[in-house]
Write a protein that holds these residues in place. Structure first.
Motif, PDB file in Angstrom:
ATOM      1  N   SER A 129      43.168  35.683   4.761  1.00  0.00           N
ATOM      2  CA  SER A 129      42.241  35.323   3.393  1.00  0.00           C
ATOM      3  C   SER A 129      41.455  33.933   3.612  1.00  0.00           C
ATOM      4  CB  SER A 129      42.627  35.362   2.207  1.00  0.00           C
ATOM      5  OG  SER A 129      43.046  36.820   1.867  1.00  0.00           O
ATOM      6  N   GLY A 130      39.933  34.019   4.188  1.00  0.00           N
ATOM      7  CA  GLY A 130      39.394  33.067   4.034  1.00  0.00           C
ATOM      8  C   GLY A 130      39.589  31.721   4.898  1.00  0.00           C
ATOM      9  N   GLY A 131      38.449  30.930   5.082  1.00  0.00           N
ATOM     10  CA  GLY A 131      38.726  29.625   5.748  1.00  0.00           C
ATOM     11  C   GLY A 131      38.315  29.472   6.950  1.00  0.00           C
ATOM     12  N   VAL A 132      37.980  30.560   7.908  1.00  0.00           N
ATOM     13  CA  VAL A 132      37.572  30.646   9.230  1.00  0.00           C
ATOM     14  C   VAL A 132      36.063  30.664   9.276  1.00  0.00           C
ATOM     15  CG1 VAL A 132      37.786  31.829  11.480  1.00  0.00           C
ATOM     16  CG2 VAL A 132      39.846  31.881   9.761  1.00  0.00           C
ATOM     17  N   GLY A 133      35.421  29.802  10.057  1.00  0.00           N
ATOM     18  CA  GLY A 133      34.041  29.623  10.130  1.00  0.00           C
ATOM     19  C   GLY A 133      33.580  30.184  11.326  1.00  0.00           C
ATOM     20  N   ASP A 134      34.115  30.093  12.351  1.00  0.00           N
ATOM     21  CA  ASP A 134      33.602  30.553  13.659  1.00  0.00           C
ATOM     22  C   ASP A 134      34.938  31.053  14.572  1.00  0.00           C
ATOM     23  OD1 ASP A 134      35.727  28.386  14.490  1.00  0.00           O
ATOM     24  OD2 ASP A 134      33.843  27.026  14.428  1.00  0.00           O
ATOM     25  N   VAL A 135      34.464  31.536  15.824  1.00  0.00           N
ATOM     26  CA  VAL A 135      35.483  32.612  16.590  1.00  0.00           C
ATOM     27  C   VAL A 135      36.487  31.591  16.979  1.00  0.00           C
ATOM     28  CG1 VAL A 135      35.645  33.578  18.929  1.00  0.00           C
ATOM     29  CG2 VAL A 135      33.490  34.005  17.581  1.00  0.00           C
ATOM     30  N   ASP A 136      36.304  30.281  17.450  1.00  0.00           N
ATOM     31  CA  ASP A 136      37.241  29.205  17.686  1.00  0.00           C
ATOM     32  C   ASP A 136      38.460  29.257  16.401  1.00  0.00           C
ATOM     33  OD1 ASP A 136      35.997  28.662  20.160  1.00  0.00           O
ATOM     34  OD2 ASP A 136      35.343  26.772  19.497  1.00  0.00           O
ATOM     35  N   GLY A 137      38.024  29.175  15.478  1.00  0.00           N
ATOM     36  CA  GLY A 137      38.926  28.980  14.225  1.00  0.00           C
ATOM     37  C   GLY A 137      39.530  30.535  14.082  1.00  0.00           C
TER      38      GLY A 137
END
Length: 282
Positions: A65-73
């Protein structure tokens, strides 16, 4: 009668989301233990719809749930070993976003069937010589031939040609009557074009274990039994009821035991319950 030609099948397959091809390339990257995270990220960023789907999946309740902003993340969140499942999960959302009208399969049915079969096939493969990551892919993409044929049918067949269980006992009977080709054969040529590994293609080509249709192989038998696990969970497809009886001969071909099926059934049920619970409480 549809009577599809190879060039027509390839043309329609190109209209599908690019996710399966990316999954094929990802599997090759993950085979190399020296592959850097950046190489994986670069591959996943190549297709914008898939990258967006990966972010949605990584931010879903199932993955935290949440907090990931890009593919690396997303990769960092799930870890190197889980990234193949994450991409497969995202790919399923893209491939199962519309009903297969001519097969009588709605999007939710298709999505759950693909995910459950992927889990079951991976779990069973862990007890065999079939690469579990490849097994997951085979289970996930088993219906690709249906996706292609359904799109072709929409353009060439009438509503009266739609599969009806009361009239056509199963998909094989119906496909033989209105299409002159089986969905597994279509999936095989499409997946070969997409350069999937040999064992994935073998699994999909022969997984119905139809006598004389293809030389039975261990990967095909594992996928066949995985589809049976999915049916036991109530997630089978309407035109395949009764296909997946786990006979001693099939178990021997897959190098599996009845207790392996019981374990896969329990663990796949648990994984599907976890997914449903995550979304029902989000």
């Amino acid at each position: 009668m549809l009577s599809p030609k190879l060039k027509d099948m390839f043309a329609v397959a190109k209209e599908l989301p690019a996710a399966p091809q990316v999954l094929s390339e990802l599997a090759e990257l993950l085979q190399d233990i020296n592959t850097e995270t950046e190489a994986i990220s670069a591959l996943l960023r190549q297709d914008a719809p898939l990258a967006a789907a990966i972010l949605r999946a990584a931010n879903s309740p199932y993955y935290g749930s949440g907090g990931v902003g890009d593919v690396d993340g997303a990769i960092n969140r799930v870890g190197f070993r889980e990234v193949h499942r994450l991409v497969g999960y995202a790919a399923t959302g893209l491939l199962a976003e519309r009903a297969l009208i001519f097969y009588g399969i709605d999007p939710e049915m298709l999505r759950e069937h693909m995910i459950a079969t992927a889990f079951a096939c991976e779990l069973l493969a862990e007890r065999t010589a079939f690469n579990p990551r490849h097994a997951y892919t085979a289970g996930l993409l088993r219906p690709v031939g249906m996706l292609v044929l359904d799109r072709m049918a929409r353009r060439a067949l009438a509503e009266s040609d739609i599969f009806h269980l009361e009239r056509d006992s199963d998909y094989a009977t119906w496909e033989g009557r209105v299409m002159e080709i089986r969905n597994a054969a279509v999936a095989t040529v499409v997946m070969a074009e997409w350069r999937f590994s040999r064992d994935v293609i073998e699994a999909v080509r022969g997984h119905l274990l139809t006598p004389g249709a293809a030389v039975p192989t261990l990967p095909a038998a594992v996928l066949h039994l995985a589809a049976g696990v999915t049916e036991q969970l109530g997630l089978g497809l309407p035109g395949e009821t009764g296909y997946w009886v786990p006979t001693p001969e099939k178990l021997q071909l897959a190098a599996l035991k009845p207790e392996d099926l019981e374990r896969a059934l329990a663990e796949t049920r648990e994984k599907m319950d976890q997914i449903r619970l995550a979304y029902s409480t989000s």
